[in-house]
Design a protein around this motif. Structure first.
Motif, mmCIF file in Angstrom:
data_model
loop_
_atom_site.group_PDB
_atom_site.id
_atom_site.type_symbol
_atom_site.label_atom_id
_atom_site.label_comp_id
_atom_site.label_asym_id
_atom_site.label_seq_id
_atom_site.Cartn_x
_atom_site.Cartn_y
_atom_site.Cartn_z
ATOM 1 N N ARG A 75 48.930 2.590 45.419
ATOM 2 C CA ARG A 75 49.033 4.016 45.144
ATOM 3 C C ARG A 75 50.469 4.535 45.089
ATOM 4 O O ARG A 75 50.698 5.651 44.633
ATOM 5 C CB ARG A 75 48.229 4.780 46.200
ATOM 6 C CG ARG A 75 46.751 4.592 45.993
ATOM 7 C CD ARG A 75 45.920 4.780 47.242
ATOM 8 N NE ARG A 75 44.503 4.707 46.880
ATOM 9 C CZ ARG A 75 43.844 3.572 46.660
ATOM 10 N NH1 ARG A 75 44.461 2.420 46.817
ATOM 11 N NH2 ARG A 75 42.579 3.591 46.305
ATOM 12 N N SER A 96 44.619 -1.464 38.122
ATOM 13 C CA SER A 96 43.513 -1.346 39.073
ATOM 14 C C SER A 96 42.169 -1.822 38.539
ATOM 15 O O SER A 96 41.302 -2.223 39.330
ATOM 16 C CB SER A 96 43.381 0.105 39.543
ATOM 17 O OG SER A 96 43.150 0.969 38.446
ATOM 18 N N SER A 101 46.739 2.663 38.748
ATOM 19 C CA SER A 101 46.792 3.482 39.954
ATOM 20 C C SER A 101 48.117 4.236 39.997
ATOM 21 O O SER A 101 48.876 4.262 39.033
ATOM 22 C CB SER A 101 46.607 2.611 41.187
ATOM 23 O OG SER A 101 46.366 3.392 42.330
ATOM 24 N N ASP A 154 40.907 3.904 40.187
ATOM 25 C CA ASP A 154 40.476 2.729 40.932
ATOM 26 C C ASP A 154 39.493 1.830 40.199
ATOM 27 O O ASP A 154 39.483 0.623 40.431
ATOM 28 C CB ASP A 154 39.842 3.171 42.258
ATOM 29 C CG ASP A 154 40.766 4.037 43.073
ATOM 30 O OD1 ASP A 154 41.845 3.547 43.441
ATOM 31 O OD2 ASP A 154 40.419 5.203 43.336
ATOM 32 N N THR A 155 38.642 2.389 39.342
ATOM 33 C CA THR A 155 37.573 1.584 38.772
ATOM 34 C C THR A 155 37.112 2.154 37.435
ATOM 35 O O THR A 155 36.950 3.369 37.292
ATOM 36 C CB THR A 155 36.380 1.502 39.749
ATOM 37 O OG1 THR A 155 35.312 0.761 39.158
ATOM 38 C CG2 THR A 155 35.876 2.871 40.146
ATOM 39 N N THR A 179 38.291 7.599 40.682
ATOM 40 C CA THR A 179 39.666 7.871 41.076
ATOM 41 C C THR A 179 39.729 8.225 42.556
ATOM 42 O O THR A 179 38.709 8.281 43.245
ATOM 43 C CB THR A 179 40.256 9.036 40.264
ATOM 44 O OG1 THR A 179 39.716 10.285 40.750
ATOM 45 C CG2 THR A 179 39.940 8.906 38.783
ATOM 46 N N ASP A 180 40.931 8.538 43.022
ATOM 47 C CA ASP A 180 41.112 8.950 44.406
ATOM 48 C C ASP A 180 40.649 10.386 44.654
ATOM 49 O O ASP A 180 40.718 10.859 45.787
ATOM 50 C CB ASP A 180 42.592 8.842 44.796
ATOM 51 C CG ASP A 180 42.966 7.444 45.254
ATOM 52 O OD1 ASP A 180 42.129 6.535 45.144
ATOM 53 O OD2 ASP A 180 44.105 7.256 45.729
ATOM 54 N N THR A 209 37.674 8.921 47.680
ATOM 55 C CA THR A 209 38.085 7.851 46.791
ATOM 56 C C THR A 209 36.884 7.058 46.311
ATOM 57 O O THR A 209 36.135 6.503 47.116
ATOM 58 C CB THR A 209 39.055 6.909 47.513
ATOM 59 O OG1 THR A 209 40.223 7.628 47.844
ATOM 60 C CG2 THR A 209 39.434 5.735 46.636
ATOM 61 N N MET A 220 35.996 3.852 44.980
ATOM 62 C CA MET A 220 36.630 2.544 44.879
ATOM 63 C C MET A 220 36.015 1.666 43.807
ATOM 64 O O MET A 220 36.706 0.879 43.153
ATOM 65 C CB MET A 220 36.554 1.824 46.219
ATOM 66 C CG MET A 220 37.451 2.402 47.290
ATOM 67 S SD MET A 220 39.209 2.211 46.917
ATOM 68 C CE MET A 220 39.424 0.450 47.099
#
Length: 884
Positions: A80, A749, A766, A806-807, A820-821, A845, A847
């Motif tokens: 991050r 990420s 990220s 993140d994904t 996302t976060d 978040t 993940m």
């Protein structure tokens, strides 16, 4: 074993736990069950077979779980922050942008709002920690407050604040409207107001995390709102270790010094009282230095009860710095380092993470001190000691009342070389003095300790686990051990209900309680702990999620939902379960679940240590007498043995061939046997990413493999890349990704590869764009699309908030889902802009996103459990009015 993670503005990030050192890596972590087996073998030898013999010893190379915790934290942060530091205000800007985005129709369903029994007797296979004694668990609790009327407040590390009106349990979330769900501290003041300090602070340094301090005037009935914040932006993007009240002021010990605010006039800004290295604060001449986040870490504040104007500040980065030490205000009004405190060290080398606790009558002050020197040189513990000032003043003189060896002999479960009391004292600390007895103290490290005579003698009412004690047996019917709280202690509070005072402790497994003066057995272990983790507070911190059909469900519609968790193993929820179980122990990382049979599961532990099962790991422990009856198989690729992988290493299956698996460490590993694999030797080395490079994301479709990597991965020389090739090891090459080119120089990420066309790939990054990230080549954007196998890229971030991603997940309808976060987003097929997915998902978040065979999208969040969303909702008018 613990990974430390923090949420900023409801986004999970983490405090770094060590100033980055290029090329230095910890040894890989061992499974927690392995520790239990070692304990059992030693007790077996010592007792002639009367204690803990259920676990057979296996070889172990003595890896250090504390280093495992440190590395997991650092790597979570790297993703991050790299390539540089993140400026204050980054999350605030992202949060503000999020508020203006439209939402899709539909609502999220909470999947894991059920009790999670870590001791579920169904799962006693060789790699499970079931039976350790912690019972029902949830995610890490880092703040607790309780009143004298049965109301208890608990703060999840990344889950926000919950309230119980029944002395524990039946929890209600009361902070979900805030932009931050990261708990640094929870405190009730003298008038009954609840103070919530955001920004988890268990380790000591980071670039950003919280959004400040909030105050709720009527916590028994109200909920926190953004307007409850005290002061301005002064404490944004920091972490808060402690809030302490003194007269009409509240003092905040933060990662950017010590600040104060009036408790009577809540308007106006916070005042900086002292920062030992002010040039490293935001806006200072050295603010862009790589070590700036580590230069002003305050851990606690103490006041002389006889003269409240005498204040002692404890500063210290856990790995050591010249400013570490204790400070008090001199006659000229300046803060000066204290040089003589009795037994309590005053030199920088032996002052690290510190916690203070006064007695109510003013006769005693207690302190825990973690030593940077000991942490660096003593393989068994980083604890310098526990101390008392019998003058009642934090100015001392202080006397040592406990060290590692004294606590080790008090009934502790931690007897092994390399893991003894205080090994994670940089992370695990709390102190609480009985208000009616100044000599009665509770101490939290990895375990819960207690003294009734001011430190003369100690017991361990809350041992790490029960595995090696004589009361333990793998057969629940033969086990006589009492419940013990989960390991790794962070928070404590006393509360009274109906005339009974309870001590509440918060740890990596949630919140537990027992009577203040409770009962213990002959070993000094408490017999009266209660788990208050009844499923109504879902603070579970998932790294991953996997879903497959439940073979035992006769309707054919039921699914098995699994996921890897921070320090709570792998959870499993079958179609008709009312309680989740844990079928793999330790930290849970990435996971693979067969969509056609949810009992085919791969669970990653750490550094690519992988286990697989084809029966959901259901086992009654029969393997202890007959090893052939174990139904879990070790299948780690060779990079696990050479330590060449991230703490959470990426693993996946080919989108067009579920029997082809890809795992990424320094090498890209491929195996084509699916769940028939039985050994790590069956993996093939498809490609070497290069010395010092480790995979951060992998994806495959039709035999084409994409691997994102970093190395170095911290902000000192951060480098990233993407390699592409074939699963059979042919055609591999590195994509041309110049630092100042189209793609950002940030952490790769996730990938999403089109099953119909492997040259069509999307990648997410990220970190923050260059408006906020101070490192070189940070670039702009978070999601990029390539139609030619990565030769050229198009930024498709469009209206996304500038926040770590993140994904990525390509959906069956051709749309794209992004975690996302901050939130989860959806881009409809053929559209440009993104929408927030549905309603009801807490700010946290996301993940990992996975699609299930039941037509649902599953989100594994790092702080608020697993949620699902009906994919059919995306077919109901989800166009984009801003298509371009």
């Amino acid at each position: 074993m613990c990974a430390v993670t923090i949420t900023a503005l409801g986004l999970t990030t983490a405090q770094a736990v060590a100033a980055p050192t290029p090329g230095q890596r910890p040894r890989p972590a061992r499974h927690q069950a392995e520790v239990g087996k070692q304990h059992a073998a030693k007790v077996e030898a010592a007792t002639g077979g009367t204690g803990g013999s259920a676990f057979a010893a296996r070889e172990d190379d003595g890896e250090d779980e504390a280093e495992n915790s440190a590395e997991s934290t650092e790597q979570f942060t790297e993703a991050r922050t790299a390539p540089g530091l993140v400026a204050p205000g980054a999350y605030s800007a992202a949060w503000a942008q999020l508020q203006s985005l439209p939402h899709t129709v539909g609502s999220w369903n909470h999947v894991t709002d059920k009790p999670y029994n870590s001791d579920d007797p169904r799962y006693r296979d060789i790699d499970s920690n079931s039976g350790a004694g912690s019972g029902n668990v949830t995610g890490r609790v880092t703040g607790i407050a309780a009143d004298d009327d049965g109301t208890v407040y608990a703060g999840g590390a990344n889950g926000g604040v919950y309230r119980s009106r029944s002395g524990g349990g039946h929890w209600q979330a009361i902070s979900d409207k805030l932009p931050s769900l990261s708990t640094g501290a929870l405190e009730l003041d003298g008038s009954g107001r609840l103070w919530y300090a955001t920004g988890e602070a268990n380790t000591g340094g980071t670039a950003y995390v919280g959004t400040g301090v909030y105050v709720l005037a009527d916590p028994k009935r109200g909920d926190f709102k953004p307007g409850n914040r005290i002061g301005g932006t002064e404490l944004e993007s920091t972490v808060i270790h402690a809030l302490r009240f003194n007269g009409d002021k509240v003092w905040a010990a933060t990662s950017r010094g010590v600040w104060t605010h009036s408790t009577t006039d809540l308007s106006g800004p916070w005042k900086l009282e002292f920062a030992p290295n002010p040039t490293f604060l935001p806006g200072g001449a050295d603010s862009k230095a790589p070590n700036a986040p580590y230069k002003n870490i305050a851990n606690d504040v103490a006041f002389d009860p006889k003269d409240p104007s005498k204040v002692v500040l404890a500063f210290g980065w856990r790995s050591g710095d010249t400013y570490n030490g204790f400070y008090s205000k001199a006659a000229d009004g300046t803060w000066q380092r204290l040089t003589s405190l009795g037994d309590l060290p005053a030199d920088a080398a032996d002052v690290g993470n510190v916690t203070f606790a006064p007695s109510k009558d003013g006769s005693r002050y207690y302190a825990i001190d973690q030593s940077p020197t000991r942490m660096a040189t003593d393989p068994d513990s980083g604890l310098q000691g526990v101390y008392v000032s019998k003058s009642g003043s934090p100015l001392g003189p202080w006397t040592l009342i406990a060290d590692k060896d004294k606590l080790k002999g008090s009934g502790s479960a931690l007897q092994d070389d390399g893991y003894q009391p205080g090994i994670q004292s940089w992370y695990n600390q709390f102190l609480q003095v009985d208000p009616n007895n100044a000599d009665h103290v509770y101490l939290g490290l990895e375990e819960v300790f207690e003294t009734q005579n001011g430190g003369g003698d100690w017991i361990t009412p809350g041992p790490y686990w029960n595995f090696y004690f004589p009361c333990w047996d793998i057969d629940p019917a033969k086990r006589t051990c009492s419940q013990t709280p989960h390991s790794d202690q962070h928070a404590i509070a006393l509360g009274t209900s109906k005339g009974r005072t309870t001590v509440y402790v918060g740890n990596d497994g949630g919140i537990y309680g027992r009577p203040l003066n409770g009962a213990v057995d002959s070993l000094g272990h408490a017999t009266d702990w209660t788990s208050f983790n009844d499923g109504s507070m879902d603070a579970l911190q998932y790294y991953s999620v996997g879903v497959g059909k439940d073979p035992a469900d006769r309707t054919g519609k039921g699914v098995v939902v699994s996921g890897g968790l921070q320090d709570n193993g792998q959870s499993i929820l079958r179609a008709r379960d009312k309680t989740m179980g844990s079928n793999f122990g330790g930290d849970g990382g990435d996971t693979i679940v067969d969509p056609n049979n949810g009992c085919n599961i791969v669970a990653e532990y750490a550094y690519m240590e992988m286990r697989s099962t084809q029966n959901c790991a259901v086992n009654d422990g029969a393997w202890q007498d007959d090893p052939a009856k174990a139904t879990t198989y070790e299948i780690a690729p060779p990079d696990q043995q050479t330590h060449a992988a991230r703490f959470i290493a990426p693993i996946t299956t080919d989108a067009r061939n579920a029997d082809t698996w890809v795992a990424g460490g320094q090498h890209v590993w491929v195996q084509n046997k699916g769940f028939a694999i039985r050994s790590g030797s069956e993996w093939n080395n498809a490609y070497d990413l290069g010395a010092g490079h480790v995979a951060t994301a992998v994806a495959a479709s039709g035999g084409t493999v994409y691997a994102g990597w970093c190395g170095p991965c911290n902000n000192q020389g951060f480098t990233r890349g993407i390699a592409v090739g074939n699963a059979d090891g042919t055609g591999w090459h590195q994509l041309n990704l110049p630092v100042d080119g189209t793609l950002p120089n940030r952490y790769v990420s996730s990938f999403a590869v089109d099953p119909a066309n492997a040259k069509h790939v999307l990648v997410s990054f990220s970190g923050f764009s260059r408006a906020w990230s101070e490192g070189p080549g940070a670039g702009i954007g978070h999601v990029f699309d390539s139609r030619d196998g990565g030769a050229t890229w198009t930024d498709v971030s469009a209206n996304l908030p500038d926040v770590p991603t993140d994904t990525l997940r390509l959906l069956p309808n051709g749309g794209l889902a992004l975690g996302t976060d901050l939130a989860a987003f959806y881009r409809a097929p053929g559209q440009r802009n993104w929408k927030v997915i549905g309603e009801g998902l807490p700010t946290t978040t996301v993940m990992q996103l996975k699609t299930g065979p039941d037509g649902l999208l599953y989100a594994g969040t790092h702080g608020r459990g697993i949620w699902s969303f009906d994919l059919d909702r995306f077919g109901r008018g989800e166009g984009d009015d801003n298509q371009q």
